[in-house]
Scaffold this motif. Sequence first.
Motif, short mmCIF file in Angstrom:
data_model
loop_
_atom_site.label_atom_id
_atom_site.label_comp_id
_atom_site.label_asym_id
_atom_site.label_seq_id
_atom_site.Cartn_x
_atom_site.Cartn_y
_atom_site.Cartn_z
N VAL A 190 39.10 48.81 41.48
CA VAL A 190 38.96 47.69 42.41
C VAL A 190 40.10 46.69 42.27
O VAL A 190 40.43 45.97 43.22
CB VAL A 190 37.60 47.00 42.21
N ARG A 191 40.73 46.65 41.09
CA ARG A 191 41.81 45.67 40.86
C ARG A 191 42.98 45.89 41.80
O ARG A 191 43.66 44.94 42.18
CB ARG A 191 42.27 45.74 39.39
N TYR A 193 42.96 46.55 44.93
CA TYR A 193 42.78 45.92 46.25
C TYR A 193 42.02 44.60 46.18
O TYR A 193 41.63 44.05 47.21
CB TYR A 193 42.07 46.89 47.20
N SER A 194 41.81 44.07 44.98
CA SER A 194 40.96 42.88 44.85
C SER A 194 41.54 41.65 45.54
O SER A 194 40.79 40.84 46.10
CB SER A 194 40.67 42.59 43.38
N THR A 195 42.87 41.48 45.53
CA THR A 195 43.46 40.32 46.20
C THR A 195 43.25 40.42 47.71
O THR A 195 42.85 39.44 48.37
CB THR A 195 44.95 40.19 45.88
N LEU A 197 40.95 42.19 49.25
CA LEU A 197 39.51 42.08 49.51
C LEU A 197 39.07 40.62 49.48
O LEU A 197 38.32 40.17 50.35
CB LEU A 197 38.74 42.88 48.46
N GLY A 198 39.54 39.89 48.47
CA GLY A 198 39.19 38.47 48.39
C GLY A 198 39.72 37.68 49.57
O GLY A 198 39.03 36.80 50.11
N GLY A 348 41.35 36.51 44.85
CA GLY A 348 40.62 37.75 44.58
C GLY A 348 41.24 38.56 43.45
O GLY A 348 40.53 39.24 42.70
N GLY A 352 39.27 39.77 40.22
CA GLY A 352 39.24 41.17 39.79
C GLY A 352 39.68 41.33 38.35
O GLY A 352 39.11 42.11 37.58
N ASP A 368 32.72 50.52 39.38
CA ASP A 368 33.60 49.94 40.40
C ASP A 368 32.85 49.28 41.55
O ASP A 368 33.25 48.22 42.02
CB ASP A 368 34.53 51.03 40.95
N LYS A 372 33.21 45.43 42.75
CA LYS A 372 33.54 45.00 44.12
C LYS A 372 32.55 43.94 44.60
O LYS A 372 32.95 42.91 45.17
CB LYS A 372 33.51 46.21 45.06
N ILE A 375 33.24 40.55 42.98
CA ILE A 375 34.39 39.86 43.56
C ILE A 375 33.99 39.18 44.87
O ILE A 375 34.27 38.00 45.09
CB ILE A 375 35.56 40.84 43.79
#
Length: 421
Positions: A190-191, A193-195, A197-198, A348, A352, A368, A372, A375
């Motif tokens: 998830v890290r 795409y975490s930014t 996604l946030g 995000g 993450g 994961d 998600k 986050i």
Amino acid sequence: MSLISDIVTSDLYTQQLKKLERVSQILSLENDVIESLSQPERVIQVKVNLKGNDGRVKTFIGWRSQHNSALGPYKGGVRFSPNVTQTEVMALSMMMTWKNSLLGLPYGGGKGGIRVDPKSLHRDELERLSRGYVKAIYNYIGSDIDIPAPDLNTDPQIMAWFLDEYIKVSGKVDFATFTGKPVEIGGLSVREYSTGLGLATITKVATEKILDGIEGKRIIIQGFGNVGYYAAKFLTEMGGKVIGVSDSKGGIITENGIDPEKVLELKKNGEPISSYEGKKVTNEQLLTWDCDILIPAAVENVINKTNASQVKAKIIVEGANGPLTADADDILRRNNVTVIPDILANSGGVVGSYVEWANNKMGDIVEDEEAKKLIITRMEKAFNNMYQEHEKKFSEYDFRTSAMAIAIERVVRASKLRGLM
């Protein structure tokens, strides 16, 4: 009190000091408190000598800025860039302090950088440079001291080299010292795409408050790297319509909507974004195109006093760090353009990282899908808390002022309770 005239600064640092001064006056902070917040607690400069594959010795300068630790260990990324400077790193570490505070994370702010064009190095040279950087700063980092992560031009592989070198030179097998690692050594998928996604989550909840929801809203994203792509992907899935995207070479406008996957495929094949069907535009034109939501997700200071009055978006969501100058903030506020600030919008990534760090500390028990959800929940909570505080205490100001005021107040309270101020 002016912080700017007495300090040699980069432009980004100057902008951050202006924003700090403005909010500090609203909070009626004492001059000594403002002075303390304006300076990092420590800046480490390092020199890494690297014998290149051509036999020549190359010298690289790097930094780690540790801005504030009142709320916990320093946290922030490390960037590899030919243009990075000490004051840029200092500015970014200050922004990380506000970001972590606003999100309610148990961290202070840190940031690192090496002045290098990583594309100019062979892979083994890049590895030796990465290891040399950690060897120079290892006494100042650790999972309870300072936790680096990826940033501009750094990735999970570099974090893996960082971690391995840290274990070798420190003798501590502490996988939580770095986040953004490969999954095989304690990272979370998830890290990646975490930014993005946030950023998409914040955009969605903001439009629910301001524009009656994301469905059908016309979105333009400047910058189509990792953050821009994932923001476009998630916003499209949420019902938004991405009509414009760009990279450093220019962009495209398609009123019928853009397929992020097809744009990504073009980039993977080495083709310019402008080869996508639609109207070719420059980055300057993209920023002032008619849309509902504008997301500058590339570099700092792209919206400033020269173009802010031409912005037609109803909401700007800052995907990059510092894409708006202080002058632009003033102009946009007068023009009733809502700005969702970077310290909230693009946080995000650090959320993450927080999940990964906590997972490493607990013994890797988080899956994961759960990560998600954590986050998304944390981002929604942060926006709603900021919005409520804005309505209650700071409604005469913009969201940036509200967000920074909340973050700064928390840091100041913690500092005073600990006897640091």
